[in-house]
Scaffold this active site. Structure first.
Site, short mmCIF file in Angstrom:
data_model
loop_
_atom_site.label_atom_id
_atom_site.label_comp_id
_atom_site.label_asym_id
_atom_site.label_seq_id
_atom_site.Cartn_x
_atom_site.Cartn_y
_atom_site.Cartn_z
N ASP A 21 39.27 -15.42 -5.96
CA ASP A 21 38.05 -14.90 -6.58
C ASP A 21 38.13 -13.38 -6.78
O ASP A 21 38.83 -12.68 -6.03
CB ASP A 21 36.86 -15.25 -5.67
N GLY A 24 37.32 -11.09 -12.30
CA GLY A 24 36.39 -10.47 -13.24
C GLY A 24 35.98 -9.08 -12.77
O GLY A 24 36.01 -8.11 -13.53
N HIS A 38 42.16 -12.02 -15.12
CA HIS A 38 42.82 -13.30 -14.88
C HIS A 38 44.33 -13.17 -15.05
O HIS A 38 45.09 -13.81 -14.33
CB HIS A 38 42.27 -14.37 -15.84
N TRP A 70 33.52 -24.62 -16.95
CA TRP A 70 33.31 -24.89 -18.37
C TRP A 70 32.09 -24.13 -18.88
O TRP A 70 31.94 -23.90 -20.08
CB TRP A 70 33.09 -26.39 -18.62
N LEU A 132 58.10 -26.29 -1.18
CA LEU A 132 56.67 -25.99 -1.17
C LEU A 132 55.97 -26.93 -2.14
O LEU A 132 56.44 -27.11 -3.26
CB LEU A 132 56.43 -24.53 -1.63
C1 FPP Z 1 37.69 -16.37 -10.10
O1 FPP Z 1 37.45 -15.03 -10.42
C2 FPP Z 1 38.91 -16.81 -10.75
C3 FPP Z 1 39.00 -17.84 -11.61
C4 FPP Z 1 37.85 -18.68 -12.01
C5 FPP Z 1 40.27 -18.17 -12.26
C6 FPP Z 1 41.49 -18.06 -11.40
C7 FPP Z 1 42.67 -18.06 -12.26
C8 FPP Z 1 43.80 -17.33 -12.07
C9 FPP Z 1 44.06 -16.42 -10.94
C10 FPP Z 1 44.87 -17.44 -13.06
C11 FPP Z 1 45.94 -18.38 -12.60
C12 FPP Z 1 45.71 -19.61 -13.29
C13 FPP Z 1 46.45 -20.73 -13.29
C14 FPP Z 1 46.01 -21.77 -14.19
C15 FPP Z 1 47.62 -21.02 -12.48
P1 FPP Z 1 36.13 -14.66 -11.23
O2 FPP Z 1 36.47 -14.60 -12.66
O3 FPP Z 1 35.05 -15.60 -10.88
O4 FPP Z 1 35.84 -13.24 -10.67
P2 FPP Z 1 34.42 -12.55 -10.56
O5 FPP Z 1 33.63 -13.33 -9.54
O6 FPP Z 1 34.75 -11.18 -10.10
O7 FPP Z 1 33.79 -12.59 -11.93
#
Ligand code: FPP
Length: 248
Positions: A21, A24, A38, A70, A132
């Site tokens: 997390d 963003g 991301h 989504w 792994l």
């Molecule tokens: C949460 O951060 C993150 C996600 C919903 C996506 C995680 C994806 C990756 C790290 C890319 C790797 C992906 C794959 C498919 C292997 P957030 O966007 O909710 O952060 P925020 O809470 O700060 O907005």
């Protein structure tokens, strides 16, 4: 501080699950678009996968896209789909060479046919690797997983009295994978967010304010060392207390 683990092999968690997390907020704090976060998170994932192999973790489960994701803006959803495809294209050969077995948990049906096929092919290619096991939770939701398991149990005509926790586990996407020993959540949020809600009944948690792109090998090592100091009781009493009781 060195990056080497100072814990005995039996204290290394066999299965680590991560809620990655804060991508963003990482991007926002730098004046960048969310997708840049991301992408930085993806780069970090490469490092943590390699560190997991090095540290002797056997199962790593990552929460990459939830059934609720989504609801994000369409361009972010599209970007995350593209990142997943790109990760498979660019990293698969190397991961295969390193002995990583790729598995998917969640629903593949809603993904574009091209991505769906890529995931199935990657799973097939790496199925005999055993250094792994990397479970990628993509279009995954814990409640959805349990509902789907119940549907299939009912469809199989299994009598109600034969339904127990072990049977339910066998119908989850994670069938055959031990429950996570340690769950790591970055960015300081104190929520489970529909992640492995069945499997984490007795998992230990490590929550850090660090945003995922900055959660480096050094902090991963600290998380594992922190875990190694815990006394896991699974609802019972610690071994030390138990010995005392029996000695008295
Ligand atoms: C949460 O951060 C993150 C996600 C919903 C996506 C995680 C994806 C990756 C790290 C890319 C790797 C992906 C794959 C498919 C292997 P957030 O966007 O909710 O952060 P925020 O809470 O700060 O907005």
């Amino acid at each position: 501080m060195g990056e080497h683990l100072k814990i005995p092999p039996e204290k290394i968690p066999q299965h680590v699950a991560i809620i990655m997390d804060g991508n963003g907020r990482w991007a926002l704090s730098r004046g960048l678009p969310r997708l840049a976060g991301h992408r930085a998170g993806t780069e970090n994932l490469r490092r943590i996968i390699r560190a997991s192999v090095e540290f002797g973790v056997k199962y790593l489960t990552i929460y990459a896209f939830s059934t609720e994701n989504w609801g994000r803006p369409p361009e972010e959803v599209k970007g995350l789909m593209h990142i997943f495809e790109d990760v498979i294209d660019r990293e698969l050969a190397e991961l295969h060479k390193e002995g990583v077995q790729l598995r998917h948990i969640g629903r593949l049906e809603r993904l574009a046919p091209k991505l769906h096929k890529k995931v199935l092919d990657a799973v097939e290619l790496t199925k005999d690797n055993d250094r792994l096991v990397l479970n990628v939770a993509f279009n995954y939701g814990g409640r959805d997983e349990i509902v789907y398991a119940i549907q299939r149990i009912v469809e199989s005509g299994i009598p109600a009295e034969d339904v127990n926790a072990e049977l339910v586990s066998q119908y989850l996407f994670t069938a055959g994978v031990p429950d996570p020993d340690l769950v790591i959540r970055t960015s300081g949020e104190l929520r489970i967010s529909n992640f492995l809600i069945w499997q984490t009944a007795y998992s230990e948690w490590y929550i850090t304010p660090t945003y995922w792109p900055d959660f480096n090998k050094e902090e991963f090592r600290r998380a594992l060392e922190d875990y190694a100091r815990r006394d896991r009781r699974f609802g019972g009493v610690s071994a030390a207390v138990d010995n005392k009781v029996h000695a008295s």
